[in-house]
Design an enzyme around this catalytic site. Structure first.
Site, PDB file in Angstrom:
ATOM      1  N   HIS A 150     -39.742  29.664  45.052  1.00 61.10           N
ATOM      2  CA  HIS A 150     -39.507  28.330  44.498  1.00 61.10           C
ATOM      3  C   HIS A 150     -38.803  28.481  43.160  1.00 61.10           C
ATOM      4  CE1 HIS A 150     -41.386  25.406  47.161  1.00 61.10           C
ATOM      5  NE2 HIS A 150     -42.187  26.380  47.509  1.00 61.10           N
ATOM      6  N   LYS A 597     -48.068  14.401  43.119  1.00 62.49           N
ATOM      7  CA  LYS A 597     -46.983  13.623  42.508  1.00 62.49           C
ATOM      8  C   LYS A 597     -47.056  12.170  42.959  1.00 62.49           C
ATOM      9  CE  LYS A 597     -42.831  13.367  44.092  1.00 62.49           C
ATOM     10  NZ  LYS A 597     -41.465  13.616  44.600  1.00 62.49           N
TER      11      LYS A 597
END
Length: 939
Positions: A150, A597
């Site tokens: 990532h 999120k």
């Protein structure tokens, strides 16, 4: 260093002395090899901001900022690099200290730490777990860390190698009794390595290619895991013998396996092509074959037994006769060496076949034709294992079990764990890409209806019918869009690599943004077209399925409907038949990042908890085994935290001997770069898995319905508070983009994957969870990891003392709730609201930004108060004092770095000539790396 400088041995009492030593040596390097003012600036900024931390002084702050503003780009870059290297050296010192502490505990011969195999097996034995039950549990174990690339890991492989050398030199100072001259030599070597670090650019000049990320993942195997894995098994076997004895006959199977997304995760990454996946699995194979070849060479030097002095087993001698045919046949020669040394004779052919297999895979990597001799290699790992088992059993048969129990057993463990595939590569793609391909394929068939207009039920029927059909589609690839052609080619690569390397080369096909059962059946149909699934023998003899599909549920909404989606799948006769044919194991992936999120930390944690219970209950009703795949990130806001506690915090009766989870970003280097630390981390995770899997052999305790009810209400209240801020507060996204360096994060050459799903879309839905968390962490808000907890607790408990007592019991008795608040304490401790406030200088509308900041700061203080009240603590992280000290130590250097970053963002964002702005980009990117290193968190 100078010749007459005293060399004092470093005591293993704590890392402080090592850190001070490293800082002194770094100062020497800066004095000799940096620009004239750098060391002075580094020390004065550190001392000045340390004074500010003790008592705020606006005049002093202004003076320090004026000093920063007066620095040119190159000097700023060097100042930032100095702080970055300090953080790296502090991390090394703490890692060395942790290892030495564990060795001291082991040497003392007493009880080991919680999470050790000693502690775990002692507990099992004392609580009456029988040997037969323990064997049943062991036989069900599967520990599956999955490495992912990532855009968070900033360390280059070159830097990791230098840091490893410093680690070993520091260890040498402690582990050996050195005279003064030897100490001087070691310190001189450390100084030299720090100097190399200073002269090595830690920021990549170019954005890494996916193949660079593959090599980065392979680094941890070559440097660490190949050495560590056999030791993990040996330690577990020792603990079993210690508490259950030899006579119990408990066998520890090889249950550790690794996965990877590097080269297989194409969701939102346009650089992962079918050929990338093909190359990645071949690189995996190349590395593991090379390791086996090296170890077989060592074994050949060790197993020098003579046939005149021992008698190998009949089965082994038969295999030597078969080997003669091999030498005479394909090779056209006789084996003249080791005539009276049977094991060396056997290992010679093992080595030859491995070399041929390795040459074959290297030829394919290079894209050249492989010779006929390359076909003489092993066709699969089982053939290699059969040869190694023959050697082992033969050695045991003539009384040399001790020889079989050494390097040979270690090699067998590696082959059992890694095969020829090394890691099971997961492939991931977003559901919409599959739907797009299926719509196009249906549209190309004469008279076919428009698939996109179907209802969900109609889609499932059409897909099931096509999967079962002997010739579902006539496909002319030349007429397809490039996107659909590429989607089909991914499955073709999977089929080809399974045949070429191993049936185990791929793990799961992960479907991100799974919203319906048809999304899974679409992937199954695409797999059917590539020959990975379907009916055998023209449909007369049942089904076959060589793909495991893992739907990923990652938003709050998707987690809420997980049972409806999976029920529709399990009730579909075609899918049920294919699942049965593939081993009746359904893998379900849970997304921590997007759910957090989307709804905040409390809602995310609770929805994940409930989703696990729902899917496991559903699978039990259908008679299906279910493995949960946890998409955890490095930070708390993305599911991070200690692995041992995270596993124990899972709902009861959901960890049935199996755990699969992602290891992301900086977590890889922290956990696996040094074998000494990797051994500890793997042990802690596996012991957590063993403890959490007692439900396999005994009924779990009944759930505390009162705890569950309270948690559901807290999650609802927490989600309300979070959504009110993120979705219901005007200007929040502008605040995020202005007072964090998220715009610069996208330019940092630390990952191949874009930071947004859609370019120039600054909405919450477009930005990925990684930069969302990363940005808030850089500006010291750490908001995703704690926002909403304080409001939820305060609103639920009010001023009711009994409710507070109830929450305190939950914290003490329920690992799930304890993990949430423990992890939030770490995030709250890393947050610095006075630093976060300084970033408001970057806001275009200071007044509105101040209002938003006050809202965040009030919730921060509310959360600190409520968490401490529930945990019964006087200060954050009081229960983990070593970690508290470690983080506090870093603040001395993080404070000036944050202020430097603010100044750089101001300059980089100011209007003006591009050349003028660009000169500040390099130090700005370095500041992001440095703060990430200091907080030991990125995304």
């Amino acid at each position: 260093m100078t010749e007459n400088q005293p060399a004092e041995p470093v005591t293993p009492a704590g890392p402080e002395r090592d850190i001070a030593l490293f800082a002194t040596l770094l100062g020497e390097v800066l004095r000799e090899h940096s620009r004239k003012r750098v060391l002075v600036v580094v020390e004065r900024l550190r001392d000045g901001f340390l004074t500010l931390r003790e008592h705020d002084d606006e005049a002093l702050r202004g003076k320090l900022m004026k000093r920063i503003d007066g620095l040119d780009p190159q000097t700023l870059s060097e100042v930032i690099r100095a702080y970055t290297i300090y953080f790296s050296l502090a991390n090394i010192a703490e890692e060395v200290h942790g290892f030495l502490q564990r060795r001291t505990t082991v040497s003392a011969g007493g009880r080991l730490w919680r999470g050790s195999f000693d502690h775990t097996l002692r507990q099992f034995a004392e609580e009456g777990v029988a040997a037969e039950a323990l064997q049943t549990l062991f036989d069900r174990l599967a520990y599956l860390p999955v490495f992912t690339a990532h855009p968070t890991e900033a360390k280059r492989r070159t830097t990791l190698e230098t840091q490893r050398r410093i680690f070993l030199l520091a260890l040498d100072l402690h582990r050996h009794k050195l005279n003064q001259e030897e100490q001087q030599d070691r310190l001189g070597e450390i100084l030299s390595e720090i100097q190399i670090l200073w002269k090595t650019d830690e920021v990549r000049v170019h954005k890494p290619q996916v193949t660079d990320e593959v090599r980065q993942g392979l680094y941890f195997f070559h440097e660490s895991l190949f050495h560590v894995l056999p030791q993990v098994y040996r330690n577990l076997e020792r603990a079993v013998r210690r508490f259950y004895g030899h006579e119990a006959g408990i066998q520890v199977p090889s249950f550790i396996a690794f996965g990877s997304w590097i080269g297989g995760d194409r969701d939102g990454n346009p650089f992962v092509k079918p050929e990338t996946t093909e190359l990645a699995v071949r690189m995996h194979c190349e590395l593991v074959l090379d390791e086996y070849l090296t170890r077989v060479g060592r074994l050949t030097r060790v197993l020098s037994h003579s046939s005149a002095l021992c008698e190998p087993s009949p089965e082994f001698l038969d295999s030597l006769d078969a080997d003669e045919d091999y030498w005479l046949g394909p090779m056209g020669q006789t084996q003249r060496r080791y005539f009276h040394e049977p094991y060396r004779r056997k290992l010679a052919i093992v080595s030859h076949r491995l070399r041929a297999s390795l040459a074959r895979v290297r030829a394919r990597i290079d894209g050249v034709e492989h010779s006929a001799q390359m076909a003489e290699g092993y066709t699969d790992a089982q053939q290699l294992l059969d040869d190694l088992y023959l050697i082992r059993d033969s050695l045991i048969s003539h009384g040399d079990a001790n020889a079989a129990d050494g390097p040979l057993k270690d090699l067998i463990r590696l082959v059992e764990s890694f095969g020829f595939h090394l890691m099971r590569l997961d492939v991931r793609q977003e559901s919409g890409r599959h739907t797009q391909a299926i719509v196009e394929l249906f549209a190309r068939q004469p008279g076919a209806p428009f698939y996109g207009a179907f209802s969900e039920e109609q889609k499932r029927l059409a897909l099931a019918e096509a999967i079962a059909h002997p010739h579902p589609f006539h496909i002319d690839k030349a007429t397809l869009t490039p996107e659909t052609r590429e989607t089909l080619e991914v499955f073709e690569v999977m089929a080809r690599m399974r045949a070429e390397i191993s049936e185990d080369v791929f793990g799961a096909y992960v479907i991100s943004m799974t919203h319906s059962a048809s999304h899974v059946l679409e992937v199954m149909l695409l797999a059917r077209l590539a020959g990975l699934a379907g009916r055998t023998n023209g449909g007369t003899a049942g089904w076959f399925c060589n793909i495991r599909i893992a739907p990923l549920f990652e938003t709050i909404e998707d987690l809420g409907q997980i049972d409806a989606v999976m029920s529709a799948l399990f009730d579909n006769p075609t899918y049920a038949a294919l699942l049965q044919a593939s081993g009746n194991l359904q893998e379900v992936m849970l997304g921590y990042s997007d759910s957090c999120k989307d709804g905040g930390i409390l809602s995310s944690a609770w929805n994940l908890y409930e989703a696990q219970e729902k899917i496991m209950a559903l699978a039990r009703r259908h008679g299906i085994d279910c493995r949960l795949f946890h998409g955890r990130g490095g930070t708390v806001g993305r599911g991070g935290g200690p692995t041992h506690e995270a596993i124990l915090a899972q709902p009861d009766d959901t960890v049935h001997g199996q755990i699969k989870f992602t290891e992301q970003g900086e977590v890889l280097s922290y956990r696996y770069a040094n074998p000494e630390t990797a051994l500890y981390e793997l042990t802690m995770g596996i012991s957590g898995l063993i403890k959490a899997s007692r439900c396999v052999i005994e009924p779990p305790p009944p759930p505390r319905k009162d705890f569950l009810g309270i948690m559901a209400e807290l999650a609802r209240l927490g989600e309300e508070a979070y959504r009110e801020l993120v979705c219901g507060t005007e200007g929040l996204m502008d605040y995020f983009y202005e007072v964090t360096p998220v715009d610069a994060i996208a330019l940092l050459n630390i990952g191949s994957r874009p930071s947004h799903r859609k370019k120039r879309d600054r909405s919450l839905g477009s930005i990925r969870a990684i930069p969302w968390v990363f940005g808030w962490a850089q500006s010291r808000h750490t908001l995703p990891a704690w926002y909403g907890i304080g409001s939820a607790i305060e609103r639920w408990r009010g001023s009711d003392v009994e409710r507070l007592a109830k929450l305190q019991r939950m914290y003490q008795e329920w690992p799930f709730f304890r993990a949430i608040l423990s992890n939030s304490q770490m995030a709250l401790y890393k947050a610095e609201m006075h630093i976060a406030h300084e970033y408001l200088r970057l806001a275009r509308d200071p007044a509105r930004a101040e209002v938003l900041y006050n809202t965040i700061a009030e919730e921060y203080q509310r959360t600190v108060t409520q968490v401490l009240n529930v945990a019964g603590l006087l200060g954050l992280m009081a229960e983990t004092p070593d970690l508290q000290v470690s983080l506090a130590r870093r603040n001395t250097y993080l404070d000036p770095l944050n202020h430097v970053q603010i100044a750089l963002l101001e300059r980089y964002r100011q209007e003006g000539a591009a050349e003028e702005r660009e000169q500040w980009l390099d130090p700005l990117l370095r500041s992001i790396n440095a703060i990430a290193a200091g907080m030991r968190n990125t995304g």
